[in-house]
Design a protein around this motif. Structure first.
Motif, short mmCIF file in Angstrom:
data_model
loop_
_atom_site.label_atom_id
_atom_site.label_comp_id
_atom_site.label_asym_id
_atom_site.label_seq_id
_atom_site.Cartn_x
_atom_site.Cartn_y
_atom_site.Cartn_z
N GLU A 41 1.95 16.48 83.36
CA GLU A 41 1.21 16.06 83.40
C GLU A 41 -0.11 15.68 83.34
N VAL A 42 -1.46 15.66 82.75
CA VAL A 42 -3.00 15.72 82.80
C VAL A 42 -3.03 15.18 82.97
N LEU A 43 -3.79 15.37 84.15
CA LEU A 43 -4.70 14.09 85.19
C LEU A 43 -5.67 14.23 84.23
N GLY A 103 3.67 33.69 79.58
CA GLY A 103 3.76 33.20 81.02
C GLY A 103 2.59 32.40 81.95
N ASP A 104 1.60 32.37 81.01
CA ASP A 104 0.73 31.79 82.18
C ASP A 104 -0.34 31.19 80.89
N GLY A 105 -1.06 29.71 80.95
CA GLY A 105 -1.32 28.90 80.13
C GLY A 105 -2.29 28.16 81.11
N THR A 106 -3.29 27.53 80.07
CA THR A 106 -4.40 26.60 80.56
C THR A 106 -4.51 25.74 79.98
N VAL A 107 -4.68 24.04 81.33
CA VAL A 107 -4.61 23.15 80.39
C VAL A 107 -5.73 23.20 79.11
N LYS A 108 -5.75 22.32 78.27
CA LYS A 108 -6.80 22.14 77.67
C LYS A 108 -7.41 20.38 78.13
N ASP A 109 -8.50 20.51 77.49
CA ASP A 109 -8.99 18.94 77.73
C ASP A 109 -9.05 18.28 76.50
N THR A 111 -7.21 23.89 84.54
CA THR A 111 -6.43 24.18 85.64
C THR A 111 -4.90 25.37 84.79
N HIS A 112 -4.77 26.35 85.53
CA HIS A 112 -4.20 28.19 85.00
C HIS A 112 -2.64 27.69 85.91
N VAL A 113 -1.67 27.36 85.00
CA VAL A 113 -0.47 26.79 85.20
C VAL A 113 0.62 28.52 84.77
N THR A 114 1.26 28.32 85.00
CA THR A 114 2.98 29.58 84.71
C THR A 114 3.91 28.68 84.19
N PRO A 161 1.68 23.79 88.06
CA PRO A 161 2.61 23.22 88.35
C PRO A 161 2.16 21.90 87.98
N ALA A 162 3.40 20.85 87.75
CA ALA A 162 3.71 19.78 86.76
C ALA A 162 2.75 18.91 86.59
N LYS A 163 1.91 19.01 87.36
CA LYS A 163 0.35 18.10 87.49
C LYS A 163 -0.72 19.14 87.18
N ALA A 164 -1.89 18.59 86.26
CA ALA A 164 -2.79 19.75 86.93
C ALA A 164 -3.60 18.97 85.65
#
Length: 188
Positions: free
Chosen positions: A127-129, A99-105, A66-69, A59-62
C-alpha cells in the motif's frame, strides 16, 4: 359481471395452488459439491514446488522513496528458469537484485507485487501512502520598535514605574475628594 367474478376466482385459485406446485417440483436432496480441480504443472522429474517461501513485503505500507525489503525463497530447476519480481510501485537498483526495492512516486493505493519463480508465482500487496507535500514557506517577520518587542519608552530597568503609579493614585484620590466636596456644597 359473471365474467369478472369467474376471472377473480380463477386468479385466487392460481395464487393458492401455484406455490405448492412450485415447492413440489423442487428437489429436497442437497446438491453435490463440485470436485476441486488442480492445474499444477506437470514436471518430467515429478511434482515440485518452486516457491518454498511465499513473497512478503516489509513494510507493507510505505510512502514514495521508502526502502522496502522483499522476502521469499525460490528454487529453480536450472539456469533457463528465470526469477523476477514485478510491480508498478517498486523500482529495483539492479536487475536480478530482487531483495530490495524503493517505492516509486506513484498515486496512493494498493499495488500488487508478483514473484515469478519459473512457471510459478507468488503475490504480496504493497500500500503506497500519500507523500507529505511541503507546505508554503512561512515568512517570519522580525519585530522592531517598542510595541512589537515589548519594550517601553521609559527606563529599561523599570525604576520609573512605581513613581508613575503613585502619581496616578494621588490624582484619582484628589479628584474623588473634590467630587465629594462638590456634592456636599449642592446639598446646602
Amino acid at each position: 359481471m359473471k365474467n369478472a367474478v369467474f376471472v377473480a376466482g380463477a386468479a385466487a385459485a392460481f395464487l393458492i395452488v401455484a406455490p405448492g406446485a412450485a415447492l413440489a417440483a423442487t428437489s429436497t436432496t442437497p446438491a453435490k459439491p463440485a470436485e476441486p480441480t488442480t492445474t499444477a504443472p506437470e514436471y518430467p522429474d515429478g511434482p515440485m514446488t518452486r516457491v518454498t517461501r511465499q513473497l512478503t513485503v516489509a513494510p507493507a505500507k510505505a510512502k514514495p522513496g521508502t526502502h522496502v525489503t522483499l522476502d521469499f525463497h525460490c528454487q529453480t530447476r536450472g539456469p533457463d528458469e528465470n526469477v523476477t519480481v514485478r510491480s508498478a510501485a517498486l523500482a529495483f537498483g539492479k536487475p536480478g537484485n530482487w531483495g530490495d526495492g524503493t517505492v516509486k512516486d506513484v498515486k496512493p493505493g494498493k499495488y500488487t507485487v508478483t514473484l515469478h519463480c519459473g512457471p510459478e508465482t507468488s503475490t504480496a500487496s504493497l500500500e503506497v501512502l500519500a507523500a507529505k507535500k511541503p507546505g508554503p514557506k512561512q515568512v517570519v517577520k522580525v519585530p522592531s520598535g517598542a510595541p512589537q518587542t515589548g519594550g517601553t519608552d521609559g527606563p529599561a530597568d523599570g525604576s520609573g514605574a512605581p513613581l508613575a503609579a503613585a502619581a496616578a493614585m494621588g490624582a484619582l484620590a484628589l479628584g474623588g475628594s473634590g467630587l465629594v466636596l462638590a456634592r456636599r456644597a449642592r446639598r446646602r
